[in-house]
Scaffold this motif. Structure first.
Motif, PDB file in Angstrom:
ATOM      1  N   PRO A   6      -8.669 115.007  12.476  1.00 56.41           N
ATOM      2  CA  PRO A   6      -9.047 116.307  13.050  1.00 56.41           C
ATOM      3  C   PRO A   6      -7.888 116.990  13.776  1.00 56.41           C
ATOM      4  O   PRO A   6      -7.750 118.213  13.721  1.00 56.41           O
ATOM      5  CB  PRO A   6     -10.174 115.980  14.027  1.00 56.41           C
ATOM      6  N   GLY A  10      -6.560 120.582  12.688  1.00 57.03           N
ATOM      7  CA  GLY A  10      -6.572 121.645  13.695  1.00 57.03           C
ATOM      8  C   GLY A  10      -5.187 122.234  13.914  1.00 57.03           C
ATOM      9  O   GLY A  10      -5.026 123.457  14.021  1.00 57.03           O
ATOM     10  N   THR A  11      -4.183 121.371  13.968  1.00 60.70           N
ATOM     11  CA  THR A  11      -2.810 121.845  14.153  1.00 60.70           C
ATOM     12  C   THR A  11      -2.382 122.727  12.989  1.00 60.70           C
ATOM     13  O   THR A  11      -1.818 123.807  13.193  1.00 60.70           O
ATOM     14  CB  THR A  11      -1.848 120.647  14.300  1.00 60.70           C
ATOM     15  N   ALA A  13      -4.305 124.384  10.919  1.00 59.61           N
ATOM     16  CA  ALA A  13      -5.104 125.618  10.903  1.00 59.61           C
ATOM     17  C   ALA A  13      -4.635 126.598  11.968  1.00 59.61           C
ATOM     18  O   ALA A  13      -4.558 127.810  11.716  1.00 59.61           O
ATOM     19  CB  ALA A  13      -6.580 125.292  11.094  1.00 59.61           C
ATOM     20  N   LEU A  14      -4.302 126.112  13.151  1.00 59.14           N
ATOM     21  CA  LEU A  14      -3.852 127.008  14.212  1.00 59.14           C
ATOM     22  C   LEU A  14      -2.451 127.545  13.946  1.00 59.14           C
ATOM     23  O   LEU A  14      -2.170 128.724  14.225  1.00 59.14           O
ATOM     24  CB  LEU A  14      -3.922 126.302  15.567  1.00 59.14           C
ATOM     25  N   ALA A  50      -8.462 130.222  16.533  1.00 57.42           N
ATOM     26  CA  ALA A  50      -9.068 129.268  17.469  1.00 57.42           C
ATOM     27  C   ALA A  50     -10.541 129.588  17.683  1.00 57.42           C
ATOM     28  O   ALA A  50     -11.378 128.678  17.750  1.00 57.42           O
ATOM     29  CB  ALA A  50      -8.320 129.285  18.801  1.00 57.42           C
ATOM     30  N   LEU A  53     -12.389 128.520  14.426  1.00 58.05           N
ATOM     31  CA  LEU A  53     -12.448 127.057  14.318  1.00 58.05           C
ATOM     32  C   LEU A  53     -13.325 126.458  15.408  1.00 58.05           C
ATOM     33  O   LEU A  53     -13.953 125.427  15.204  1.00 58.05           O
ATOM     34  CB  LEU A  53     -11.044 126.471  14.373  1.00 58.05           C
ATOM     35  N   GLY A  54     -13.373 127.112  16.560  1.00 52.03           N
ATOM     36  CA  GLY A  54     -14.281 126.663  17.623  1.00 52.03           C
ATOM     37  C   GLY A  54     -15.733 126.750  17.185  1.00 52.03           C
ATOM     38  O   GLY A  54     -16.546 125.869  17.498  1.00 52.03           O
ATOM     39  N   ALA A  57     -16.301 123.839  14.841  1.00 49.09           N
ATOM     40  CA  ALA A  57     -16.389 122.592  15.607  1.00 49.09           C
ATOM     41  C   ALA A  57     -17.722 122.489  16.349  1.00 49.09           C
ATOM     42  O   ALA A  57     -18.311 121.404  16.441  1.00 49.09           O
ATOM     43  CB  ALA A  57     -15.228 122.507  16.592  1.00 49.09           C
ATOM     44  N   ALA A 152     -14.545 126.002   7.339  1.00 51.49           N
ATOM     45  CA  ALA A 152     -13.154 125.947   7.783  1.00 51.49           C
ATOM     46  C   ALA A 152     -12.252 126.746   6.841  1.00 51.49           C
ATOM     47  O   ALA A 152     -11.358 127.470   7.297  1.00 51.49           O
ATOM     48  CB  ALA A 152     -12.686 124.499   7.874  1.00 51.49           C
TER      49      ALA A 152
END
Length: 172
Positions: A6, A10-11, A13-14, A50, A53-54, A57, A152
Motif C-alpha cells: 500500500p 500510494g507513493t 499515485a501521489l 490525495a 485516494l482518501g 481508502a 484507484a
C-alpha cells in the motif's frame, strides 16, 4: 509486505498526481519564470489525488471493518496491489529515468528525451494504468479487490482533467 505494497502504491499515485497537476498547468502561463506557477500546480494535483485516494481508502477501510474475515480480505487486496506494482514499477522507473535525463542533459538532449520518452509515456499512461488494474484483479474473485482497483485507476486518471477544469480552463 502488508505495509510496503500500500505504501508503494500510494507513493506512486501521489507522485503521479503531482505530475498530473504540473501537466494540467503547462502551456497556460506566458511568464518566463514559472517555478512558483508549476509548484502550485503540482500541489493542486497532489491535493486532488490525495483527496480521491482518501475516498478509496475510506471505502476499503469501511468494507474491511464490516467484513467477517478482514485479514483474508486485506491479504487479497495486498496480493492484488503487488500484482499492480509489477506493471507500474517498470513504467515508473523508465519515466523517472527520462525525467532525470531531461533535467540533466543539455537542451538538445532534453528535447530528444521529450520527443522519444516523456511524450509517448504520457500518452501510454492511461493504457498502463488500465493494464495494471486489469492485471491486479485477474487472479481475484473478490468484489472489493475489483472495486478498489477500478476506483484507484479512475482516481489516478481523473486528477489531470479535474485540475485542468478547476484551475486552468479558459472560460468560454
Amino acid at each position: 509486505m502488508t505495509v510496503l505494497v500500500p505504501l508503494g502504491l500510494g507513493t506512486l499515485a501521489l507522485l503521479d498526481a503531482a505530475l498530473a497537476g504540473f501537466r494540467a498547468a503547462t502551456g497556460r502561463n506566458a511568464r518566463i519564470r514559472k517555478r512558483s506557477w508549476y509548484l502550485a500546480a503540482s500541489r493542486r494535483g497532489l491535493a486532488s489525488g490525495a483527496g480521491g485516494l482518501g475516498l478509496v481508502a475510506t471505502l476499503i477501510a469501511a468494507t474491511l471493518a464490516a467484513s467477517a474475515d478482514p485479514g483474508a480480505r486485506y491479504a487479497g487486496l495486498v496480493e492484488a496491489g503487488a500484482r499492480m506494482l509489477q506493471v507500474l514499477i517498470p513504467f515508473a522507473a523508465v519515466v523517472v529515468a527520462s525525467l532525470l535525463a531531461y533535467w540533466l542533459l543539455p537542451m538538445r538532449g532534453s528535447t530528444v528525451v521529450i520527443l522519444l520518452g516523456l511524450g509517448p509515456f504520457t500518452l501510454a499512461r492511461p493504457a498502463v494504468v488500465a493494464a495494471a488494474a486489469g492485471w491486479s484483479v485477474a487472479a481475484s474473485g473478490d468484489w472489493l479487490v475489483w472495486t478498489a482497483a477500478l476506483a484507484a485507476a479512475v482516481v489516478v486518471l481523473a486528477v489531470e482533467p479535474v485540475v485542468h477544469r478547476r484551475w486552468y480552463r479558459i472560460p468560454a
